[in-house]
Design a protein around this motif. Structure first.
Motif, PDB file in Angstrom:
ATOM      1  N   HIS A 191       0.842  -1.216   0.000  1.00 34.43           N
ATOM      2  CA  HIS A 191       0.000   0.000   0.000  1.00 34.43           C
ATOM      3  C   HIS A 191       0.873   1.261   0.000  1.00 34.43           C
ATOM      4  O   HIS A 191       0.538   2.243  -0.671  1.00 34.43           O
ATOM      5  N   ARG A 227      -9.564  -3.807   7.449  1.00 35.05           N
ATOM      6  CA  ARG A 227      -8.223  -4.324   7.743  1.00 35.05           C
ATOM      7  C   ARG A 227      -8.232  -5.831   8.000  1.00 35.05           C
ATOM      8  O   ARG A 227      -7.355  -6.554   7.534  1.00 35.05           O
ATOM      9  N   HIS A 264       3.002   9.803   4.467  1.00 34.35           N
ATOM     10  CA  HIS A 264       2.142   8.619   4.380  1.00 34.35           C
ATOM     11  C   HIS A 264       2.932   7.366   4.742  1.00 34.35           C
ATOM     12  O   HIS A 264       2.474   6.524   5.513  1.00 34.35           O
ATOM     13  N   GLN A 306       3.607   7.330   8.464  1.00 34.08           N
ATOM     14  CA  GLN A 306       2.416   7.000   9.241  1.00 34.08           C
ATOM     15  C   GLN A 306       2.123   5.500   9.177  1.00 34.08           C
ATOM     16  O   GLN A 306       1.711   4.902  10.169  1.00 34.08           O
ATOM     17  N   THR A 347       1.731   2.470  11.964  1.00 37.22           N
ATOM     18  CA  THR A 347       0.638   1.487  11.962  1.00 37.22           C
ATOM     19  C   THR A 347       1.226   0.072  12.042  1.00 37.22           C
ATOM     20  O   THR A 347       0.711  -0.785  12.775  1.00 37.22           O
ATOM     21  N   TYR A 358      -7.010  15.206  -1.606  1.00 35.50           N
ATOM     22  CA  TYR A 358      -8.087  14.219  -1.769  1.00 35.50           C
ATOM     23  C   TYR A 358      -8.886  14.131  -0.475  1.00 35.50           C
ATOM     24  O   TYR A 358      -8.335  14.239   0.620  1.00 35.50           O
ATOM     25  N   TRP A 398      -6.142  11.050  14.527  1.00 33.27           N
ATOM     26  CA  TRP A 398      -7.484  10.777  15.020  1.00 33.27           C
ATOM     27  C   TRP A 398      -7.721   9.276  15.049  1.00 33.27           C
ATOM     28  O   TRP A 398      -7.104   8.519  14.308  1.00 33.27           O
TER      29      TRP A 398
END
Ligand code: AVJ
Ligand code: FE
Length: 365
Positions: free
Chosen positions: A46, A80, A133, A136, A140, A313, A347
């Motif tokens: 991803h 997920r 991205h 981040q 994760t 986006y 968030w």
């Protein structure tokens, strides 16, 4: 931002991805460690797909490497917990894909003009977005490793006590940094009443006092929603609660509900988002671990600042606006300093606690 600065940033993010995944077996990369998280190899591909989409296709005008990736690696297309069952790339092809994308990006970069009036390219914004991205997603993935019992954290310790009074008056909420996300803009003045905020994060010892005093059975300190969550989850301590953990280290893996209940129990409350940011911008010298220790829950729901415009986006921020998500600030011990900035807004759902989340208390002035 020169093209070589952009290359440095891209390579730093990639180094973090590789350092995290390098020691893992193919089995660890492909298994569904938790329904809450993607298989690690999904995150990896991803990351490559996002880079392909924005840098090679949008900016570079290239054709898709493989059209089916658009659906497989779309975070909105599959939950997920379902991703291990999809025909996603296995570790070797996933590594090759992200490597090939990066190689093409490095060829493209020197030919880009970063001040041609295209807001996507201005100051290298879109490259900054791709870098952030990736960073981040490495966090994760670190959460996934925490769920597998494989994440270690350095021993950050609280060393101060007491509170700071932040006087009433206006300050500027938000960012004018060219790499800031749409949700940090537009920067605007906000006037706040005086408030007090703790100089230190809530520690394991602080939190243990709440657990030992029966805080999880004390209906009065929980919100209605929080009490419902606590009962359904049968929560009676933080996730991965470890009594051998350093007592003066910040508590982590607490949900918003637990953070809120703890704050009520000590007669305080969570800071609002603007309070947190004002403290970070105006009294940071008096406050410990504002950035880079644990994500700090605020009492605020995630929303757009006045004049918000989705860019580039709507699925990055705007799709999550509303009462459902609570904002966290400050970054964790894992968060890269590029992301852990005073204006950065994270968030999550109020019951989530696989994230590296803790809290700092506040109260009215
Ligand atoms: C800002 C951490 C909530 O992981 O859903 C990653 C970041 N956005 N890919 C998330 C994100 C698109 C986002 N959070
Ligand atoms: Fe993503």
């Amino acid at each position: 931002m020169s093209p070589s600065d952009l290359v440095v940033a891209l390579e730093r993010a990639r180094r973090r991805t590789e350092d995290l995944l390098e020691p893992l077996t193919d089995e660890q990369l492909t298994q569904q460690i938790s329904r809450l998280q993607s298989p690690l190899v999904w995150d990896l591909a991803h990351i490559g797909h996002f880079e392909e989409l924005w840098l090679l296709r949008r900016v570079g005008g290239r054709k898709a490497v493989s059209p089916e990736y658009d659906e497989l690696y779309d975070a909105f297309a599959h939950a997920r917990g379902d991703r291990a069952r999809l025909p996603i790339l296995s570790p070797q092809p996933a590594r090759a894909y992200v490597r090939d994308v990066r190689e093409a990006v490095l060829e493209l970069l020197p030919n880009l003009s970063l001040d041609n009036g295209d807001p996507l390219l201005n100051e290298g914004f879109v490259v900054g977005m791709v870098v952030q991205h990736e960073l981040q997603h490495t966090e994760t993935m670190a959460q996934t490793l925490a769920l597998a019992g494989l994440a270690r954290r350095p021993p950050v310790r609280a060393s101060v006590t007491g509170e700071v009074t932040v006087p009433s008056g206006p300050f500027t909420l938000g960012s004018t940094d060219p790499w800031a996300y749409d949700n940090e803009r537009p920067a605007h003045d906000v006037d706040l009443a005086e408030f007090r905020i703790d100089r230190a994060l809530v520690t394991n010892a602080d939190y243990a006092a709440f657990v030992d005093a029966g805080g999880y059975r004390n209906r009065d300190v929980w919100s209605a929603e929080g009490w419902g969550w606590r009962k359904a989850e049968q929560a009676d301590e933080p996730l991965f609660w470890d009594l051998t953990a350093l007592p003066d280290a910040p508590v982590q893996h607490v949900s918003f509900h637990e953070a809120e209940a703890y704050a009520h129990w000590v007669g305080k409350r969570l800071p609002t988002e603007p309070e947190w940011e004002k403290a970070a911008k105006t009294t940071a010298a008096d406050l410990e671990h504002m950035l880079g220790a644990v994500w700090q829950w605020t009492s605020s729901s995630f929303g757009g600042y006045p004049g918000f415009r989705a860019f580039p986006y709507a699925e990055y921020s705007e799709a999550f606006f509303g009462d459902e998500y609570k904002v966290l600030r400050g970054g964790s011990w894992f968060t890269d300093p590029l992301v852990a900035r005073p204006t950065f807004r994270n968030w999550d759902l109020p019951h989530r606690r696989q994230i590296f989340s803790g809290l700092r208390c506040a109260r009215d002035g």
